[in-house]
Motif scaffolding. Structure first.
Motif, short mmCIF file in Angstrom:
data_model
loop_
_atom_site.label_atom_id
_atom_site.label_comp_id
_atom_site.label_asym_id
_atom_site.label_seq_id
_atom_site.Cartn_x
_atom_site.Cartn_y
_atom_site.Cartn_z
N GLU A 89 6.42 0.73 -12.22
CA GLU A 89 6.47 2.10 -11.70
C GLU A 89 5.21 2.46 -10.92
OE1 GLU A 89 7.28 1.59 -15.18
OE2 GLU A 89 9.29 1.28 -14.35
N GLY A 90 4.31 1.49 -10.76
CA GLY A 90 3.03 1.75 -10.11
C GLY A 90 3.09 1.59 -8.60
N THR A 91 1.92 1.39 -8.00
CA THR A 91 1.81 1.28 -6.54
C THR A 91 2.46 0.00 -6.03
OG1 THR A 91 -0.27 2.50 -6.62
CG2 THR A 91 0.21 1.26 -4.60
N PRO A 92 3.37 0.08 -5.06
CA PRO A 92 3.99 -1.13 -4.51
C PRO A 92 2.98 -2.01 -3.79
CG PRO A 92 5.22 0.86 -3.88
CD PRO A 92 3.92 1.31 -4.45
N ASP A 93 3.26 -3.30 -3.78
CA ASP A 93 2.43 -4.24 -3.03
C ASP A 93 2.38 -3.86 -1.55
OD1 ASP A 93 1.04 -6.93 -2.72
OD2 ASP A 93 2.76 -7.20 -1.40
N GLY A 94 3.50 -3.35 -1.03
CA GLY A 94 3.58 -3.05 0.39
C GLY A 94 2.98 -1.72 0.82
N ALA A 95 2.39 -0.98 -0.11
CA ALA A 95 1.78 0.32 0.23
C ALA A 95 0.41 0.09 0.86
CB ALA A 95 1.66 1.20 -1.02
N ALA A 96 0.42 -0.51 2.05
CA ALA A 96 -0.83 -0.96 2.68
C ALA A 96 -1.77 0.19 2.99
CB ALA A 96 -0.51 -1.75 3.94
N ASP A 97 -1.23 1.36 3.30
CA ASP A 97 -2.10 2.50 3.58
C ASP A 97 -2.88 2.93 2.34
OD1 ASP A 97 0.30 3.27 2.39
OD2 ASP A 97 0.53 5.09 3.58
N ALA A 98 -2.19 2.98 1.19
CA ALA A 98 -2.87 3.33 -0.06
C ALA A 98 -3.87 2.26 -0.46
CB ALA A 98 -1.83 3.53 -1.17
N HIS A 99 -3.48 1.00 -0.33
CA HIS A 99 -4.41 -0.08 -0.65
C HIS A 99 -5.61 -0.08 0.30
CE1 HIS A 99 -1.99 -1.91 -3.78
NE2 HIS A 99 -0.93 -1.97 -2.98
N GLY A 100 -5.39 0.35 1.53
CA GLY A 100 -6.49 0.44 2.49
C GLY A 100 -7.52 1.48 2.07
N GLU A 101 -7.04 2.61 1.55
CA GLU A 101 -7.96 3.63 1.06
C GLU A 101 -8.68 3.16 -0.20
OE1 GLU A 101 -9.03 6.39 2.60
OE2 GLU A 101 -7.89 5.48 4.23
N THR A 222 10.77 1.45 -5.18
CA THR A 222 10.07 2.66 -4.73
C THR A 222 10.87 3.46 -3.71
OG1 THR A 222 7.98 3.50 -3.86
CG2 THR A 222 8.85 1.51 -2.83
N LYS A 223 10.68 4.76 -3.73
CA LYS A 223 11.21 5.65 -2.69
C LYS A 223 10.11 6.02 -1.69
CE LYS A 223 15.03 7.67 -5.32
NZ LYS A 223 15.05 6.63 -6.33
N ARG A 224 8.93 5.46 -1.88
CA ARG A 224 7.80 5.73 -1.00
C ARG A 224 8.08 5.10 0.37
NH1 ARG A 224 2.74 3.98 0.82
NH2 ARG A 224 0.99 5.32 0.26
N PRO A 225 7.95 5.85 1.46
CA PRO A 225 8.17 5.26 2.79
C PRO A 225 7.19 4.11 3.05
CG PRO A 225 8.06 7.66 2.92
CD PRO A 225 7.61 7.28 1.54
N ARG A 226 7.70 3.06 3.68
CA ARG A 226 6.83 1.93 4.00
C ARG A 226 5.90 2.34 5.14
NH1 ARG A 226 7.38 -2.81 1.85
NH2 ARG A 226 6.31 -4.62 2.69
N PRO A 227 4.60 2.11 5.00
CA PRO A 227 3.66 2.55 6.03
C PRO A 227 3.86 1.79 7.34
CG PRO A 227 2.55 1.14 4.44
CD PRO A 227 3.92 1.41 3.89
N VAL A 228 3.62 2.46 8.44
CA VAL A 228 3.85 1.89 9.76
C VAL A 228 2.50 1.73 10.47
CG1 VAL A 228 4.95 2.21 12.00
CG2 VAL A 228 6.15 2.91 9.91
N PHE A 229 2.14 0.49 10.75
CA PHE A 229 0.93 0.21 11.51
C PHE A 229 1.33 -0.01 12.96
CE2 PHE A 229 -2.42 -2.38 13.31
CZ PHE A 229 -3.56 -1.71 12.87
N THR A 230 0.72 0.74 13.88
CA THR A 230 1.14 0.75 15.27
C THR A 230 0.12 0.07 16.18
OG1 THR A 230 0.05 2.84 15.79
CG2 THR A 230 2.29 2.95 14.87
N CYS A 231 0.57 -0.19 17.41
CA CYS A 231 -0.31 -0.78 18.42
C CYS A 231 -1.48 0.16 18.71
CB CYS A 231 0.47 -1.08 19.68
SG CYS A 231 -0.45 -1.98 20.95
N ASP A 232 -1.22 1.47 18.77
CA ASP A 232 -2.30 2.43 19.02
C ASP A 232 -3.36 2.37 17.93
OD1 ASP A 232 -1.29 3.31 21.41
OD2 ASP A 232 -0.28 5.06 20.56
N MET A 233 -2.93 2.17 16.68
CA MET A 233 -3.89 2.03 15.59
C MET A 233 -4.72 0.77 15.78
SD MET A 233 -1.37 3.20 12.48
CE MET A 233 -2.55 2.99 11.14
N ALA A 234 -4.07 -0.31 16.19
CA ALA A 234 -4.80 -1.55 16.42
C ALA A 234 -5.82 -1.41 17.53
CB ALA A 234 -3.81 -2.67 16.75
#
Length: 298
Positions: A89-101, A222-234
């Motif tokens: 029930e914890g943080t998903p592996d794919g929650a890259a934005d949360a793991h980034g923080e 999870t029902k948490r939206p998967r974070p989207v990393f964009t070209c503009d962010m890069a």
């Protein structure tokens, strides 16, 4: 000959130090409302190692001696990964934005202001979000095959490839969703590494995979939206970046790195021969040498 013997002796001491850290000197620090475990060896400029999915700090133990000769090498376990508190029930592996923080908070908790980051797979996705949100904290990035699917938006042929990739991952996701981690783990590993990928792993790696199943169960439910990393962010990441692929990795990962190569303003790219997705484990000597060469230039 004398110099060689001295070098071998020094390497042996470092390896003993890493083994001791693994057995007895796992450190812990509070960061971003959670406790993160880590090991460190060596002295000098800090290099943070970020593991991928179904992994933890142990992924990097065999690599740390080579880096500790020149750097302060720090490998930590991300939130909801062993030996930290973990739950389906914890943080998903794919929650890259949360793991980034979390990574940013981890760096601050260690009293550091700027670091180099070496990261694999979902850990590399984490590093992208970290670098985009906190560019002032990044000296350099080394990224092996991040699953940054958001960067494929609008790319010809990407939609079909993403659909094919999703279909290939579906059996693993369904197994994790049902709580059948012993079936889900091989299905996942073989999907990202190719047929037989799981069977080729060592018993220690298989145990590490099992120890970290909770974060993938969280991914599947999870029902948490998967974070989207964009070209503009890069484009906002100006730190020197080394991108790597395995020669035999799925085309999905090569296409993502193709787009990162287009979008990142200051990047180099390598392909490691005779390896698939988990390049650091499958070709450790070639990978470590490439990373060390890159770090020495930047």
């Amino acid at each position: 000959m004398f110099r060689l013997l001295v070098s071998l002796a020094a390497a042996s001491c470092i390896l003993v130090e890493v083994t001791a850290a693994h057995a007895d000197d796992i450190k812990r620090v509070s960061a971003n409302g959670t406790e993160l475990s880590y090991v460190e060896v060596g002295q000098g400029e800090p290099v943070i190692f970020v593991h991928g999915g179904l992994q933890d700090y142990r992924m990097w133990l065999a690599h740390l001696p080579k880096f500790a000769e020149r750097y302060r090498a720090i490998a930590y376990s991300r939130r909801n990964h062993f030996p930290n508190e973990a739950s389906p029930e914890g943080t998903p592996d794919g929650a890259a934005d949360a793991h980034g923080e979390d990574l940013a908070a981890f760096v601050r908790a260690l009293g550091l202001s700027k670091v180099r980051v070496v990261a694999h797979s979902s850990g590399a996705h984490t590093a992208l979000f970290f670098a985009a949100a906190h560019p002032e904290m990044v000296v350099s990035l080394t990224l092996n095959e991040p699953p940054a699917t958001g960067i494929l938006a609008g790319i010809p042929g990407a939609a079909d490839m993403l659909k094919e990739w999703g279909n290939g991952m579906a059996p693993a996701r369904e197994a994790f969703k049902a709580g059948d981690v012993k079936a889900g783990i091989p299905l996942f590993v073989n999907a990202v590494a190719g047929p037989g990928g799981y069977e080729r792993r060592s018993d220690a790696d298989k145990k590490m995979n099992l120890d970290n199943a909770a974060s993938h169960q969280a991914d599947a439910t999870t029902k948490r939206p998967r974070p989207v990393f964009t070209c503009d962010m890069a484009k906002a990441i100006v730190a020197p970046t080394l991108l790597s692929n395995g020669e035999r990795s799925p085309k999905f990962f090569h296409l993502i790195v193709d787009q990162l190569e287009v979008c990142l303003p200051n990047r180099e790219r390598i392909v490691i021969a005779k390896s698939s997705h988990t390049v650091p484990a499958e070709a450790p000597d070639a990978y470590d040498q490439a990373v060390l060469t890159f770090l020495s230039k930047h």
